[in-house]
Design a protein around this motif. Structure first.
Motif, short mmCIF file in Angstrom:
data_model
loop_
_atom_site.label_atom_id
_atom_site.label_comp_id
_atom_site.label_asym_id
_atom_site.label_seq_id
_atom_site.Cartn_x
_atom_site.Cartn_y
_atom_site.Cartn_z
N ILE A 205 16.84 12.09 3.98
CA ILE A 205 15.96 12.78 3.55
C ILE A 205 14.92 11.81 2.41
O ILE A 205 13.94 11.57 2.81
CB ILE A 205 16.05 13.96 2.84
N LEU A 206 15.63 11.04 1.69
CA LEU A 206 14.76 10.41 0.86
C LEU A 206 13.92 9.18 1.41
O LEU A 206 12.77 8.90 1.36
CB LEU A 206 15.61 9.65 -0.48
N PRO A 207 14.83 8.07 2.03
CA PRO A 207 14.27 7.15 2.78
C PRO A 207 13.20 7.63 3.90
O PRO A 207 12.06 7.07 4.04
CB PRO A 207 15.15 6.25 3.09
N GLY A 208 13.76 8.54 4.69
CA GLY A 208 12.83 9.13 5.68
C GLY A 208 11.68 9.75 5.23
O GLY A 208 10.52 9.40 6.10
N GLY A 209 11.72 10.57 4.26
CA GLY A 209 10.24 10.99 3.69
C GLY A 209 9.25 10.04 3.31
O GLY A 209 8.22 10.25 3.51
N PHE A 210 9.88 8.82 2.61
CA PHE A 210 9.03 8.00 2.21
C PHE A 210 8.29 7.31 3.34
O PHE A 210 7.35 6.81 3.40
CB PHE A 210 9.95 6.94 1.21
N ALA A 211 9.25 7.09 4.26
CA ALA A 211 8.65 6.19 5.36
C ALA A 211 7.73 7.12 6.02
O ALA A 211 6.21 6.55 6.43
CB ALA A 211 9.86 5.82 6.42
N LEU A 212 7.77 8.44 6.32
CA LEU A 212 6.75 9.19 6.92
C LEU A 212 5.40 9.39 5.96
O LEU A 212 4.54 9.28 6.58
CB LEU A 212 7.27 10.78 6.95
N LEU A 213 5.63 9.38 4.61
CA LEU A 213 4.55 9.30 3.80
C LEU A 213 3.63 8.13 3.90
O LEU A 213 2.22 8.07 3.92
CB LEU A 213 4.73 9.53 2.35
N MET A 214 4.24 7.00 3.97
CA MET A 214 3.72 5.70 4.00
C MET A 214 3.09 5.37 5.40
O MET A 214 1.91 4.56 5.69
CB MET A 214 4.53 4.43 3.73
N SER A 215 3.62 6.27 6.33
CA SER A 215 2.76 6.03 7.87
C SER A 215 1.61 6.94 8.14
O SER A 215 1.03 6.83 9.01
CB SER A 215 3.98 6.15 8.93
N ASP A 216 1.34 7.89 6.99
CA ASP A 216 0.47 9.02 7.22
C ASP A 216 -0.91 8.39 7.16
O ASP A 216 -1.48 7.57 6.17
CB ASP A 216 0.60 10.00 6.25
N PRO A 217 -1.90 8.72 8.04
CA PRO A 217 -3.18 7.85 8.25
C PRO A 217 -4.02 8.64 6.89
O PRO A 217 -5.01 8.07 7.04
CB PRO A 217 -3.66 8.20 9.43
N ALA A 218 -3.69 9.72 6.65
CA ALA A 218 -4.61 10.43 5.61
C ALA A 218 -4.32 10.18 4.28
O ALA A 218 -4.25 11.24 3.15
CB ALA A 218 -4.64 12.11 5.84
N ARG A 219 -3.72 8.86 3.83
CA ARG A 219 -3.38 8.65 2.38
C ARG A 219 -4.43 8.78 1.37
O ARG A 219 -4.39 9.08 0.30
CB ARG A 219 -2.75 7.32 2.38
N SER A 220 -5.63 8.41 1.81
CA SER A 220 -6.79 8.55 0.91
C SER A 220 -7.28 9.85 0.52
O SER A 220 -7.91 10.12 -0.56
CB SER A 220 -7.98 7.82 1.47
N ASP A 221 -6.67 11.16 1.10
CA ASP A 221 -6.86 12.28 0.89
C ASP A 221 -5.68 13.07 0.14
O ASP A 221 -5.83 14.12 0.07
CB ASP A 221 -7.16 13.10 2.07
N TRP A 222 -4.69 12.37 -0.37
CA TRP A 222 -3.50 12.74 -0.92
C TRP A 222 -3.67 13.53 -1.95
O TRP A 222 -3.73 14.50 -2.44
CB TRP A 222 -2.52 11.99 -1.08
N SER A 223 -4.69 12.79 -2.86
CA SER A 223 -5.15 13.17 -4.36
C SER A 223 -6.52 13.82 -4.54
O SER A 223 -7.37 12.79 -4.39
CB SER A 223 -4.77 12.15 -5.31
N VAL A 224 -6.69 15.16 -4.59
CA VAL A 224 -7.94 15.52 -4.58
C VAL A 224 -8.09 16.71 -5.71
O VAL A 224 -7.11 16.98 -6.13
CB VAL A 224 -8.56 16.55 -3.19
N PRO A 225 -9.14 16.68 -6.42
CA PRO A 225 -9.37 17.75 -7.76
C PRO A 225 -9.21 19.15 -7.12
O PRO A 225 -9.50 19.52 -6.03
CB PRO A 225 -11.14 17.41 -7.96
#
Length: 310
Positions: A205-225
């Motif tokens: 889960i840990l490396p797989g989850g990290f790989a999925l997060l890094m491949s997500d095209p919406a990384r710029s929208d991860w952190s919003v107010p």
């Protein structure tokens, strides 16, 4: 919990009952109950609480003059807490990783007090992590007790959290139902599998989850107010990192537990017993009457509880 009035909300997914925005003001009774319960089933809050209990348990048992606990009870309590901490990580690590698989938006975009319309919550909402945690807690209560009242309370917790997440616009009905169903399944999976499975799961889960997060095209929208909580950020990466920290902590304690028992011999015996049990369950001469060897209680949480009460 929140005090903003509804001005205008639009659906981000579609108009169907399963996917539409269900934000409501004033809140319903279930929403009010959910607002009270939700802080106590918040994944990160529960993980912090269980971690503190795990760290404090040996100190309390050793130095307390009023608390007396047998070695068997101490062992059972420690393993149960470790299992529960690990299950908390499902709603932080696995849930966030699944966000990037489904990539389904949150259901509501609302404007409050005639301000600019903004999406409620982070970029993704499928499945609901809070509903997953509510179901994990509810399933734990149901599984741990034969009392009708306690089991009803477990179901009530799950339903109240689902209603709270929907009525404040964080999740749709489909997202909360999926999160709750996964929470129930993961509870029974985790508590019925040998303890060493948590190590194997973490390695996946840990490396797989990290790989999925890094491949997500919406990384710029991860952190919003946060719309409903001014001053806070809805940050997927922060949730994932919190979950990774707790999951690694649980994995280290589980490894330490096995080392203290003789890791190689115990893990080898645990694997052999599991495989033997599966073989017997597939034997038509054995049918459903298979009974595991008593030493299997060393690696499975319900069996540990049965050993303690016997």
């Amino acid at each position: 919990m929140y005090s903003l009035l509804r001005s205008n909300c639009t659906n981000n997914i579609d108009e169907t009952l399963l996917n539409r925005c269900l934000y409501e003001y004033p809140p319903s009774l279930f929403t009010f109950v959910g607002d009270i319960i939700q802080p106590f089933v918040n994944p990160r809050g529960i993980a912090v609480t269980v971690t503190i209990l795990l760290l404090a348990l040996p100190i309390v048992v050793k130095y307390s003059k009023t608390i007396h606990i047998s070695p068997a009870s101490y062992f059972a309590l420690k393993i149960s807490l470790l299992h529960f901490l690990y299950r908390c990580c499902y709603s932080l690590v696995l849930d966030v990783a699944l966000y990037t698989v489904f990539r389904q938006s949150r259901p509501c975009t609302c404007s409050f007090n005639d301000q600019k319309a903004r999406r409620i919550g982070s970029v993704y909402g499928m499945p609901s992590g809070d509903s997953m945690m509510g179901a994990l807690v509810g399933a734990f209560i149901w599984d741990s007790s034969s009392s009708f009242e306690l089991r009803a309370a477990g179901v009530g917790i799950m339903i109240s959290v689902m209603c709270e997440r929907m009525s404040w616009g964080f999740h749709s009905l489909a997202q909360t139902m999926t999160g709750s169903a996964m929470g129930i399944i993961l509870h029974y999976w985790s508590t019925r599998m040998p303890l060493y499975f948590t190590i194997l799961e973490s390695m996946l889960i840990l490396p797989g989850g990290f790989a999925l997060l890094m491949s997500d095209p919406a990384r710029s929208d991860w952190s919003v107010p946060s719309v409903l909580q001014p001053g806070f950020q809805d940050n997927l990466l922060a949730w994932f990192c919190w979950g990774v920290a707790f999951q690694l902590f649980a994995a280290i304690l589980i490894c330490r537990h096995y080392c203290s028992l003789g890791i190689l011999s115990r893990m080898r015996y645990s694997i052999q017993t599991t495989l033997r049990a599966l073989e017997l369950q597939g034997d038509p001469l054995q049918g459903s009457s298979v009974r595991l060897h008593p030493r299997m209680s060393l690696v499975s949480e319900p069996m540990i509880r049965a050993r303690e009460t016997s």
